[in-house]
Every structure is written in structure tokens, then in C-alpha cells.
Design a protein around this motif. Structure first.
Motif, PDB file in Angstrom:
ATOM      1  N   UNK A 176      42.755  35.334  36.481  1.00 13.21           N
ATOM      2  CA  UNK A 176      42.044  35.560  37.735  1.00 13.21           C
ATOM      3  C   UNK A 176      42.296  36.964  38.255  1.00 13.21           C
ATOM      4  N   UNK A 177      43.556  37.398  38.218  1.00 16.75           N
ATOM      5  CA  UNK A 177      43.896  38.726  38.722  1.00 16.75           C
ATOM      6  C   UNK A 177      43.253  39.818  37.873  1.00 16.75           C
ATOM      7  N   UNK A 178      43.252  39.641  36.546  1.00 19.07           N
ATOM      8  CA  UNK A 178      42.631  40.628  35.678  1.00 19.07           C
ATOM      9  C   UNK A 178      41.131  40.744  35.914  1.00 19.07           C
ATOM     10  N   UNK A 179      40.468  39.607  36.058  1.00 20.68           N
ATOM     11  CA  UNK A 179      39.022  39.621  36.319  1.00 20.68           C
ATOM     12  C   UNK A 179      38.710  40.239  37.672  1.00 20.68           C
ATOM     13  N   UNK A 180      39.505  39.906  38.681  1.00 13.75           N
ATOM     14  CA  UNK A 180      39.294  40.471  40.013  1.00 13.75           C
ATOM     15  C   UNK A 180      39.512  41.981  40.008  1.00 13.75           C
ATOM     16  N   UNK A 181      40.538  42.432  39.280  1.00 11.92           N
ATOM     17  CA  UNK A 181      40.810  43.868  39.207  1.00 11.92           C
ATOM     18  C   UNK A 181      39.655  44.611  38.537  1.00 11.92           C
ATOM     19  N   UNK A 182      39.074  44.002  37.487  1.00 12.40           N
ATOM     20  CA  UNK A 182      37.919  44.619  36.831  1.00 12.40           C
ATOM     21  C   UNK A 182      36.763  44.802  37.810  1.00 12.40           C
ATOM     22  N   UNK A 183      36.504  43.762  38.616  1.00 19.17           N
ATOM     23  CA  UNK A 183      35.372  43.801  39.539  1.00 19.17           C
ATOM     24  C   UNK A 183      35.623  44.724  40.732  1.00 19.17           C
ATOM     25  N   UNK A 184      36.847  44.713  41.244  1.00 14.12           N
ATOM     26  CA  UNK A 184      37.139  45.429  42.487  1.00 14.12           C
ATOM     27  C   UNK A 184      37.608  46.862  42.270  1.00 14.12           C
TER      28      UNK A 184
ATOM     29  N   UNK B 266      48.262  42.605  34.971  1.00 13.82           N
ATOM     30  CA  UNK B 266      47.066  43.021  35.713  1.00 13.82           C
ATOM     31  C   UNK B 266      46.925  44.540  35.728  1.00 13.82           C
ATOM     32  N   UNK B 267      48.043  45.242  35.905  1.00 16.33           N
ATOM     33  CA  UNK B 267      47.994  46.706  35.899  1.00 16.33           C
ATOM     34  C   UNK B 267      47.500  47.228  34.548  1.00 16.33           C
ATOM     35  N   UNK B 268      47.991  46.625  33.450  1.00 15.86           N
ATOM     36  CA  UNK B 268      47.526  47.024  32.126  1.00 15.86           C
ATOM     37  C   UNK B 268      46.059  46.680  31.934  1.00 15.86           C
ATOM     38  N   UNK B 269      45.638  45.572  32.521  1.00 19.73           N
ATOM     39  CA  UNK B 269      44.242  45.141  32.414  1.00 19.73           C
ATOM     40  C   UNK B 269      43.311  46.129  33.100  1.00 19.73           C
TER      41      UNK B 269
ATOM     42  N   UNK C 124      45.498  38.632  25.273  1.00 19.65           N
ATOM     43  CA  UNK C 124      45.020  37.311  25.643  1.00 19.65           C
ATOM     44  C   UNK C 124      45.625  36.225  24.762  1.00 19.65           C
ATOM     45  N   UNK C 125      45.777  36.522  23.471  1.00 15.41           N
ATOM     46  CA  UNK C 125      46.349  35.533  22.567  1.00 15.41           C
ATOM     47  C   UNK C 125      47.807  35.246  22.859  1.00 15.41           C
ATOM     48  N   UNK C 126      48.594  36.294  23.102  1.00 17.68           N
ATOM     49  CA  UNK C 126      50.015  36.102  23.375  1.00 17.68           C
ATOM     50  C   UNK C 126      50.239  35.500  24.755  1.00 17.68           C
ATOM     51  N   UNK C 127      49.275  35.688  25.667  1.00 19.22           N
ATOM     52  CA  UNK C 127      49.409  35.073  26.994  1.00 19.22           C
ATOM     53  C   UNK C 127      49.469  33.561  26.884  1.00 19.22           C
ATOM     54  N   UNK C 128      48.796  33.013  25.878  1.00 17.22           N
ATOM     55  CA  UNK C 128      48.822  31.569  25.676  1.00 17.22           C
ATOM     56  C   UNK C 128      50.150  31.042  25.185  1.00 17.22           C
ATOM     57  N   UNK C 129      51.080  31.950  24.898  1.00 20.24           N
ATOM     58  CA  UNK C 129      52.411  31.537  24.450  1.00 20.24           C
ATOM     59  C   UNK C 129      53.512  32.033  25.384  1.00 20.24           C
TER      60      UNK C 129
END
Length: 293
Positions: free
Chosen positions: A115-123, A172-175, A93-98
């Protein structure tokens, strides 16, 4: 809301570079601070405790407690795994900001990754975690999922996608891999409590939860500074933020650092944490027999 919405409004283009806007971030932080206070007030006023917990007047023996915790291999294993997971997750998450604004110049892709990571967690993770952990075991599922996340980041490093949304796909796959462990980890704490009761004859829910929660806070504190250390290693400063060598280093670090973290999680679970599927089932059966008797 924070992860998806903030990147869409917090960045601005200056001399062709995507940079974080201080004034915009101040306004955004103020808005979310007010929302946080409102949420706390709503939580306090709308929740009512219905279960009365009897007071525990048993004298606390510090020496026995510390000795028990120090020799509890399952607790030490889950703590080491959780800290390693936090290092991987918060580095992601930290490196995503860069990597998104500096390497790809696309804060929109950063918003899409959250958004994709959160959706993948839920679905994916939420509906499948219980079924998979029941069939294969929580430890086994967690090891496999973290290994998959590490492999995904290594593949991303090798492929070196130039399109930010291809990177979002890898992210997203890693998430998803990380999400399976994140979903079952609190159930694994219950397994640790059961294991301690089998060994000691005493159920120490509060103590084990407290020690584990404190260890997580330590991991979060360590992780919060790790991103800054990694950026310093590649020569990142305000003046060099968009130098080609630095942005390339940001991309490489955004892949390799989480991959190392996920490998550490898998190693901690494999070599330290002893509660595999068979052991957990044996503990459950043993406690059921004791309580029945």
C-alpha cells in the motif's frame, strides 16, 4: 488489491509461525481469476478503436532489420536497463513474501508495504517525474533514482531493523527511487525511436516497441525463478523455513539482491544508454526540422 489484500487473508499461524495457507490461497486465486476474466470482458466490450491505421505493405527486410537492431546502442541500453530493473523489482516483491512472514512474522506489514509503495508512486513519482525529467533529463533522473534505491537497501542491511514497519519505511523509500525510472521508461522508448529515425531515416515504432516488450518478457521470466534460486542459496526448505540462520539469510538477501539490481540499472544507463538530456533535445530539434522541411 492483490498486493494489499492477499497477505491479510492468505496466512495463518501454525505452532507460532506465520505460514501460507494452501486452501486459503486456492480460494483467493479463484476469486481473482474470476475478477480478471470479468475485467477482460469489460475492457473488450467497452473499448472502441477510433483511429484507423493504414496497412504497411512495405516488404520486411529481416537482415537489415536485425543489423539495425544489433547496432542500436540506445535500444540495447534501455533493454539492459529494463531487464536489470525487473530483476531488482521482482526480487523486491518476491523476497517480501518471505521476509515479512518468516523473518518478521507480520503479513500485515507486507500488506502495508504494498500500500505504501503504491501510494508513494501516485503521490510522489507521478506528479514529479515529468518536472524532474524535463529539468535534468530522463537518463539522469533514472540513474540518480536507482542509485538512491540501492543506497536505501544498503542502509537497511546495515541498520537491520527489528520492527517490521521500519523495514516498510526503507522498502517504500526504495520503491520511490524505482518508481521514477518506472514512470519515465516508456517515454525513454520514444527517445530511442527518435534516435533510430535520426540515424536511419525511418520511423520504426512498432519494431522497437515489439523488441523491447519481448526483452521485458524475457526479464520477467528470468526474475520469476531468481527468488527461488536465492532462497536455495541460503538453505531455505519447508523444514528450515523458520530456522534462525535461514530467516537471517532471508533478511540479508531481501536487502542485497535488490541493491545489486539497482546498481546494475544505473551502470547500464551510464555506460550503454547514450541518450542524455542534450542528445534527446538535439534529436527532437533535428526531427522537427526534417518534418517541417
Amino acid at each position: 488489491m492483490i498486493g494489499v489484500g492477499t497477505p491479510l487473508f492468505a496466512f495463518e499461524t501454525v505452532n507460532g509461525n506465520t505460514v501460507l495457507s494452501g486452501p486459503r490461497m486456492t480460494i483467493i486465486a479463484g476469486i481473482f481469476s474470476i475478477l480478471a476474466i470479468l475485467c477482460y470482458l469489460l475492457c473488450f466490450n467497452l473499448v472502441r478503436e477510433r483511429v484507423e491505421v493504414p496497412a504497411n505493405n512495405q516488404k520486411l527486410e529481416i537482415g537489415r532489420l536485425l543489423a539495425s537492431l544489433a547496432t542500436n546502442r540506445s535500444l540495447l541500453g534501455i533493454i539492459a536497463s529494463a531487464i536489470s530493473l525487473l530483476l531488482a523489482q521482482l526480487t523486491m516483491q518476491g523476497m517480501a513474501g518471505f521476509v515479512f512472514p518468516n523473518f518478521y512474522g507480520s503479513p500485515q506489514a507486507q500488506s502495508a508495504s504494498t500500500l505504501a509503495g503504491s501510494a508513494a508512486m501516485l503521490l510522489i513519482c507521478a506528479p514529479l517525474a515529468v518536472k524532474l525529467s524535463t529539468q535534468f533529463g530522463k537518463k539522469e533522473l533514472s540513474i540518480a533514482s536507482c542509485v538512491v534505491s540501492a543506497v536505501v537497501f544498503v542502509l537497511c542491511f546495515i541498520v537491520h531493523p527489528l520492527n517490521p514497519f521500519v523495514y516498510v519505511g526503507f522498502f517504500t523509500a526504495a520503491y520511490v527511487g524505482m518508481g521514477f525510472f518506472n514512470t519515465v521508461i516508456w517515454a525513454m522508448i520514444t527517445d530511442v525511436i527518435d534516435d533510430a529515425e535520426v540515424k536511419n531515416g525511418i520511423r520504426e515504432d512498432g519494431t522497437i516497441y515489439a523488441v523491447y516488450s519481448f526483452a521485458r518478457k524475457v526479464g520477467q521470466a528470468l526474475s520469476s525463478g531468481l527468488t527461488g534460486v536465492l532462497l536455495s542459496m541460503i538453505g531455505y526448505t519447508q523444514a528450515t523455513a523458520f530456522d534462525p540462520d535461514v530467516t537471517e539469510g532471508i533478511f540479508k538477501m531481501s536487502c542485497l539482491a535488490p541493491a545489486i539490481g539497482f546498481v546494475l540499472v544505473a551502470l547500464c544507463l551510464w555506460f550503454i544508454y547514450p541518450l542524455n538530456k542534450k542528445r534527446v533535445e538535439e534529436n527532437v530539434a533535428e526531427l522537427a526540422a526534417r518534418h517541417k522541411g
